[in-house]
Design a protein around this motif. Structure first.
Motif, mmCIF file in Angstrom:
data_model
loop_
_atom_site.group_PDB
_atom_site.id
_atom_site.type_symbol
_atom_site.label_atom_id
_atom_site.label_comp_id
_atom_site.label_asym_id
_atom_site.label_seq_id
_atom_site.Cartn_x
_atom_site.Cartn_y
_atom_site.Cartn_z
ATOM 1 N N VAL A 1 102.530 -31.232 -14.296
ATOM 2 C CA VAL A 1 101.610 -32.321 -13.978
ATOM 3 C C VAL A 1 100.265 -31.755 -13.524
ATOM 4 C CG1 VAL A 1 101.199 -34.376 -12.589
ATOM 5 C CG2 VAL A 1 103.528 -33.802 -13.283
ATOM 6 N N THR A 2 99.179 -32.260 -14.123
ATOM 7 C CA THR A 2 97.835 -31.845 -13.730
ATOM 8 C C THR A 2 96.989 -33.075 -13.441
ATOM 9 O OG1 THR A 2 97.960 -29.893 -15.171
ATOM 10 C CG2 THR A 2 95.777 -30.534 -14.376
ATOM 11 N N PRO A 3 96.686 -33.370 -12.172
ATOM 12 C CA PRO A 3 95.778 -34.479 -11.849
ATOM 13 C C PRO A 3 94.341 -34.124 -12.241
ATOM 14 C CG PRO A 3 97.094 -33.809 -9.945
ATOM 15 C CD PRO A 3 97.220 -32.736 -10.964
ATOM 16 N N PHE B 1 96.370 -38.382 -14.702
ATOM 17 C CA PHE B 1 97.290 -37.255 -14.740
ATOM 18 C C PHE B 1 97.534 -36.840 -16.184
ATOM 19 C CE2 PHE B 1 98.301 -39.637 -10.926
ATOM 20 C CZ PHE B 1 98.463 -38.659 -9.957
ATOM 21 N N ARG C 1 98.793 -38.321 -21.356
ATOM 22 C CA ARG C 1 97.828 -38.645 -20.299
ATOM 23 C C ARG C 1 97.987 -40.086 -19.847
ATOM 24 N NH1 ARG C 1 91.385 -37.554 -20.829
ATOM 25 N NH2 ARG C 1 92.185 -35.440 -20.477
ATOM 26 N N GLU D 1 95.674 -42.584 -17.296
ATOM 27 C CA GLU D 1 94.430 -42.585 -16.537
ATOM 28 C C GLU D 1 93.888 -43.990 -16.326
ATOM 29 O OE1 GLU D 1 91.085 -40.662 -18.397
ATOM 30 O OE2 GLU D 1 91.614 -41.418 -20.367
#
Length: 199
Positions: free
Chosen positions: A135-137, A175, A186, A188
């Motif tokens: 997970v990458t915010p 995210f 994604r 968002e």
């Protein structure tokens, strides 16, 4: 009827798919729900307002490093619709207006090109914990260049149209869910502001 034109200001982008390449370029597309704030209130009689719509997005970007990137996107923000009959009233920013015909339909739709700076937060690297690698915010901010089209029709009138354009601020957050090496999903949220003044 110029004063009754609808202003689309908010788009919620729920899901999308992004394909990342080793060159740091990526492309993607998605579909989601939009919530449109027209500024219309105080409906009376049979008047009705629909500010919920759907839209889609096609985007591409470049990551300069793990933290910073730049994205460009084409976004269709959907449509808002106001309906009413003779004698019904509504207000825009506190100013009241009357429908003077039956079966009046006022619609507004907007599309835009957005250019945004993106700040990625790679939790795995920041925390040193491998469990966060999926997970990458991210957060983003930029400008969008919008084009709006409005139409008015009624039982006794032929359809008339008008358009407007401008540029305003866009911002959002979301995210990236890293499914495999070169594929992520994604989710968002974005807000597209529009300071509209129809001539």
């Amino acid at each position: 009827m110029k004063q009754a034109s609808l202003i689309l200001v908010c788009f919620i982008f729920l899901t999308g798919v992004a394909i990342a390449q080793e060159t740091k370029w990526y492309i993607g597309a998605g579909y989601g729900m939009s919530d449109i704030d027209t500024g219309v209130s105080g409906l009376t009689g049979t008047a009705s307002l629909d500010e919920d719509s759907s839209g889609f997005k096609i985007f591409g970007g470049f990551k300069f490093n793990e933290y910073f990137g730049l994205e460009i996107a084409y976004v269709d923000l959907g449509e808002a619709e106001l309906k009413g009959n003779n004698g019904d009233t509504f207000a825009i920013d506190g100013v009241a207006y009357n429908f003077t015909a039956n079966s009046v339909v006022i619609t507004g739709e907007m599309e835009t090109i957005a250019l945004e700076a993106v700040l990625f937060l790679p939790l795995e690297k920041i925390t040193g914990n491998d469990s966060y690698k999926l997970v990458t915010p991210f957060i983003k901010v930029g400008l969008h260049f919008w084009d709006a089209e409005y139409s008015v029709s009624a039982s006794t009138l032929s359809k008339t149209t008008a358009d407007d354009d401008g540029s305003d601020i866009v911002f959002g957050a979301g995210f990236n869910f890293n499914i495999v090496k070169n594929l992520s999903i994604r989710a968002e949220w974005e807000r597209f502001t529009a300071d509209e003044d129809l001539d």
